[in-house]
Scaffold this motif. Structure first.
Motif, PDB file in Angstrom:
ATOM      1  N   GLU A 118       1.661  -2.225  11.999  1.00  0.00           N
ATOM      2  CA  GLU A 118       1.026  -1.846  10.740  1.00  0.00           C
ATOM      3  C   GLU A 118       0.397  -3.064  10.078  1.00  0.00           C
ATOM      4  OE1 GLU A 118       3.344   0.427   8.006  1.00  0.00           O
ATOM      5  OE2 GLU A 118       4.454   1.438   9.594  1.00  0.00           O
ATOM      6  N   GLN A 119      -0.734  -2.835   9.439  1.00  0.00           N
ATOM      7  CA  GLN A 119      -1.415  -3.883   8.711  1.00  0.00           C
ATOM      8  C   GLN A 119      -1.088  -3.776   7.234  1.00  0.00           C
ATOM      9  OE1 GLN A 119      -3.310  -6.376  10.045  1.00  0.00           O
ATOM     10  NE2 GLN A 119      -2.703  -5.564  12.052  1.00  0.00           N
ATOM     11  N   ARG A 120      -0.804  -4.914   6.614  1.00  0.00           N
ATOM     12  CA  ARG A 120      -0.554  -4.914   5.177  1.00  0.00           C
ATOM     13  C   ARG A 120      -1.830  -4.565   4.426  1.00  0.00           C
ATOM     14  NH1 ARG A 120       3.664  -6.978   2.754  1.00  0.00           N
ATOM     15  NH2 ARG A 120       4.226  -8.265   4.558  1.00  0.00           N
ATOM     16  N   PRO A 121      -1.754  -3.773   3.369  1.00  0.00           N
ATOM     17  CA  PRO A 121      -2.955  -3.441   2.594  1.00  0.00           C
ATOM     18  C   PRO A 121      -3.673  -4.700   2.127  1.00  0.00           C
ATOM     19  CG  PRO A 121      -1.102  -2.090   1.902  1.00  0.00           C
ATOM     20  CD  PRO A 121      -0.546  -3.112   2.830  1.00  0.00           C
ATOM     21  N   ALA A 122      -4.986  -4.619   2.044  1.00  0.00           N
ATOM     22  CA  ALA A 122      -5.790  -5.769   1.626  1.00  0.00           C
ATOM     23  C   ALA A 122      -5.378  -6.221   0.225  1.00  0.00           C
ATOM     24  CB  ALA A 122      -7.269  -5.401   1.649  1.00  0.00           C
ATOM     25  N   ASP A 123      -5.218  -7.505   0.054  1.00  0.00           N
ATOM     26  CA  ASP A 123      -4.832  -8.082  -1.230  1.00  0.00           C
ATOM     27  C   ASP A 123      -6.102  -8.526  -1.951  1.00  0.00           C
ATOM     28  OD1 ASP A 123      -3.734  -9.393  -3.373  1.00  0.00           O
ATOM     29  OD2 ASP A 123      -2.205 -10.467  -2.206  1.00  0.00           O
ATOM     30  N   THR A 124      -6.703  -7.599  -2.692  1.00  0.00           N
ATOM     31  CA  THR A 124      -7.972  -7.878  -3.360  1.00  0.00           C
ATOM     32  C   THR A 124      -7.823  -8.963  -4.413  1.00  0.00           C
ATOM     33  OG1 THR A 124      -8.600  -5.561  -3.034  1.00  0.00           O
ATOM     34  CG2 THR A 124      -9.903  -6.847  -4.607  1.00  0.00           C
ATOM     35  N   GLU A 125      -6.722  -8.935  -5.162  1.00  0.00           N
ATOM     36  CA  GLU A 125      -6.504  -9.938  -6.201  1.00  0.00           C
ATOM     37  C   GLU A 125      -6.506 -11.348  -5.611  1.00  0.00           C
ATOM     38  OE1 GLU A 125      -3.765  -7.580  -9.512  1.00  0.00           O
ATOM     39  OE2 GLU A 125      -2.903  -9.158  -8.269  1.00  0.00           O
ATOM     40  N   ARG A 126      -5.761 -11.515  -4.544  1.00  0.00           N
ATOM     41  CA  ARG A 126      -5.682 -12.840  -3.908  1.00  0.00           C
ATOM     42  C   ARG A 126      -7.050 -13.281  -3.387  1.00  0.00           C
ATOM     43  NH1 ARG A 126      -4.393 -15.093   1.197  1.00  0.00           N
ATOM     44  NH2 ARG A 126      -3.190 -17.034   1.010  1.00  0.00           N
ATOM     45  N   ALA A 127      -7.780 -12.336  -2.813  1.00  0.00           N
ATOM     46  CA  ALA A 127      -9.117 -12.661  -2.309  1.00  0.00           C
ATOM     47  C   ALA A 127     -10.036 -13.116  -3.443  1.00  0.00           C
ATOM     48  CB  ALA A 127      -9.710 -11.449  -1.594  1.00  0.00           C
ATOM     49  N   LEU A 128      -9.949 -12.456  -4.599  1.00  0.00           N
ATOM     50  CA  LEU A 128     -10.768 -12.835  -5.744  1.00  0.00           C
ATOM     51  C   LEU A 128     -10.393 -14.216  -6.265  1.00  0.00           C
ATOM     52  CD1 LEU A 128     -10.965  -9.458  -7.716  1.00  0.00           C
ATOM     53  CD2 LEU A 128     -12.814 -10.615  -6.489  1.00  0.00           C
TER      54      LEU A 128
END
Length: 234
Positions: A118-128
């Motif tokens: 399983e892939q962890r959901p994308a961490d949009t906050e961290r990417a920003l």
């Protein structure tokens, strides 16, 4: 799982009480009071991992000996502990032995971990936040070069005696001073508004602080560029 265990601070407690940070609680009063659990994993996974009293006691012992943090299932799938200082006065000949015993207690009582498909959901906050940090760095680096180029002889102090005058439209440092003065308050207020959107994670208070700082820096950088353009490129 990236379960990072470190000493809990007053800032952690304040963030949790305000509902900014969301930290799993094991039900072990001593552990919960001393250790902060920082992990992107769900609470059920964290609690199952920390279910062993011996593991929790080992973590507390390591932190008491000066370890910065213990990570269960790090990026290499291992258990790791970070120690940044090694000496104490007076010398404690048994410290290393106690730390090794504590680490063994953690390792022997940690659950077996296998790689999941399983892939962890994308961490949009961290990417920003990463994008914002890179943007600050790029703008800062390019900004210094662009500022010097735009300033020209204004910053050549040897050939231009008036170059260092601050409160002159042609002063070398005038756009920087005005940008810092004018850009600080909007950046601070906007940063405060942006940082409030970070909540609900174990590290939300750290992310909020980073977001606030990045917003403030970007605001000041843009203000400096604006004043340099207005004053020098007329």
């Amino acid at each position: 799982m990236k379960i990072k265990l470190r000493r809990e601070t007053d800032e952690d407690r304040a963030a949790r009480s305000r509902g900014v940070a969301c930290e799993a609680q094991t039900g072990d009063p001593l552990f919960d009071d001393e250790v902060y659990i920082d992990s992107p994993s769900d609470e059920q996974t964290v609690l199952r991992t920390l279910a062993s009293p011996e593991l929790r006691a080992g973590v507390r012992a390591l932190l008491a000996e000066g370890v910065e943090h213990v990570i269960l299932d790090d990026k290499d799938g291992e258990i790791s502990a970070l120690l940044l200082h090694f000496t104490r006065a007076p010398h404690d000949a048994h410290r290393a032995s106690r730390m090794l015993d504590a680490f063994v207690g953690v390792a022997l009582n940690a659950p077996c971990v296998i790689t999941s498909s399983e892939q962890r959901p994308a961490d949009t906050e961290r990417a920003l936040l990463i994008t914002g940090g890179i943007l600050c760095g790029v703008l800062g680096t390019l900004g210094i070069a662009a500022y010097s180029l735009a300033a020209g002889q204004r910053c050549e102090f040897d050939s231009n005696p008036e170059a260092s005058v601050l409160f002159s439209l042609d002063g070398c440092f005038t756009p920087a001073a005005l940008g810092l003065t004018v850009g600080y308050l909007p950046g601070f207020l906007l940063g405060a508004a942006v940082s409030r959107r970070f909540r609900g994670r174990s590290d939300s208070h750290d992310r909020a602080r980073s977001a606030h700082a990045l917003t403030l820096i970007l605001s000041v950088q843009l203000a400096i560029w604006l004043f340099a353009a207005l004053l020098w490129l007329r």
